[in-house]
Design an enzyme around this catalytic site. Structure first.
Site, PDB file in Angstrom:
ATOM      1  N   CYS A  16       0.736  -1.176   0.078  1.00 43.96           N
ATOM      2  CA  CYS A  16       0.091   0.010  -0.038  1.00 43.96           C
ATOM      3  C   CYS A  16       0.949   1.222  -0.060  1.00 43.96           C
ATOM      4  O   CYS A  16       1.604   1.580  -0.898  1.00 43.96           O
ATOM      5  CB  CYS A  16      -1.078   0.071   1.004  1.00 43.96           C
ATOM      6  SG  CYS A  16      -2.366   0.927   1.081  1.00 43.96           S
ATOM      7  N   GLU A  46      -1.571  -9.109   3.196  1.00 45.96           N
ATOM      8  CA  GLU A  46      -1.631  -9.727   4.342  1.00 45.96           C
ATOM      9  C   GLU A  46      -3.204 -10.272   4.818  1.00 45.96           C
ATOM     10  O   GLU A  46      -3.284 -11.081   5.951  1.00 45.96           O
ATOM     11  CB  GLU A  46      -1.191  -8.927   5.539  1.00 45.96           C
ATOM     12  CG  GLU A  46      -1.955  -7.649   5.717  1.00 45.96           C
ATOM     13  CD  GLU A  46      -1.758  -6.504   4.649  1.00 45.96           C
ATOM     14  OE1 GLU A  46      -2.127  -5.485   5.335  1.00 45.96           O
ATOM     15  OE2 GLU A  46      -1.122  -6.877   3.709  1.00 45.96           O
ATOM     16  N   HIS A  91      -3.642  -5.175   0.203  1.00 50.97           N
ATOM     17  CA  HIS A  91      -2.912  -5.758   1.255  1.00 50.97           C
ATOM     18  C   HIS A  91      -2.914  -6.996   1.266  1.00 50.97           C
ATOM     19  O   HIS A  91      -3.990  -7.993   1.568  1.00 50.97           O
ATOM     20  CB  HIS A  91      -3.851  -5.138   2.464  1.00 50.97           C
ATOM     21  CG  HIS A  91      -3.766  -3.612   2.908  1.00 50.97           C
ATOM     22  ND1 HIS A  91      -2.582  -3.547   3.746  1.00 50.97           N
ATOM     23  CD2 HIS A  91      -4.199  -2.510   2.334  1.00 50.97           C
ATOM     24  CE1 HIS A  91      -2.658  -2.086   3.569  1.00 50.97           C
ATOM     25  NE2 HIS A  91      -3.600  -1.482   3.014  1.00 50.97           N
TER      26      HIS A  91
END
Length: 237
Positions: A113, A218, A216
């Protein structure tokens, strides 16, 4: 070779107030858990620019995280900050120093990001300060639905490091940004774009592993997101 490469993870910071009467660091747990799941040993990095080279001498790789703030336009010749721009000078100073130290030592860097945007600036690139003002018909890059859900698709550029990691089929990703990369920098490549043409990833083939994605991974919204962390940690071995 270490059993688990040591991965430095940059922290977010907030001034006194809210959770604490003193300034504090914080970061979502899923950044750390994604590194652990990929086989890395994550360690948090306080914002000490003077220690950036010392950190990188001890680390095997660097993960530059995102946050609700922006890269200072002064770092890329962008002029005065847009009214929507939020700066965190202490954090940005440290992250830029850490990225430059990692690239100079040819240690792997993964930017997520805002970390992807900072990586592009470190390559010599530029940013769009506020997407709605610069991209006609832009998607809602600050998606209204939860970040655990996809916001839009991205097209992966064939022949790139990112394509070798995730393949070339479109990915469904989450989206939480109002700025974007305008130019990737000297020798760098754009490796992913949104349907509206907004840049969603950059990389630099002149470095061992220097990869940034605007979304993102994750959160593992797309089933191929964990492969990005696996490839990064493997490059750190």
């Amino acid at each position: 070779m270490r059993a688990r490469p040591i991965i430095g993870v940059t922290l977010d910071s907030e001034p006194a107030g809210g959770w604490s009467k003193l300034p504090w660091y914080a970061l979502r747990q899923n950044y750390f858990s994604a590194v652990v799941a990929a086989g890395g040993l994550p360690v948090a990095l306080p914002h000490e620019p003077a220690l950036a080279a010392a950190y990188m001498a001890e680390l095997d790789g660097l993960l530059v995280t995102g946050g609700a703030f922006d890269v200072d336009p002064a770092l890329w010749g962008g002029g005065a900050p847009h009214p929507k721009v939020t700066l965190k000078p202490g954090r940005t100073d440290f992250e830029m120093a850490a990225v430059r130290a990692a690239l100079a030592a040819d240690k792997p860097v993964l930017g997520i990001c805002g970390g992807q945007q900072l990586l592009a600036v470190a390559f010599g690139g530029t940013l769009i300060q506020h997407i709605p003002d610069a991209v006609a018909g832009a998607l809602a890059h600050e998606q209204p639905n939860p970040r655990t859900e996809p916001g839009h698709e991205v097209a992966i550029a064939p022949g790139t490091l990112l394509a070798r990691i995730v393949g070339t089929a479109p990915m469904r990703v989450n989206s939480a940004h109002h700025q974007a990369v305008a130019t990737a920098g000297d020798g760098a490549l754009v490796n992913a774009v949104a349907p509206d043409g907004v840049v969603e990833g950059v990389e630099h083939p002149g470095h061992r592993f220097a990869l940034g994605v605007q979304w993102h991974p994750e959160y593992a919204v797309d089933p191929r997101d964990p492969a990005i962390f696996s490839a990064f940690v493997e490059a750190c071995r």
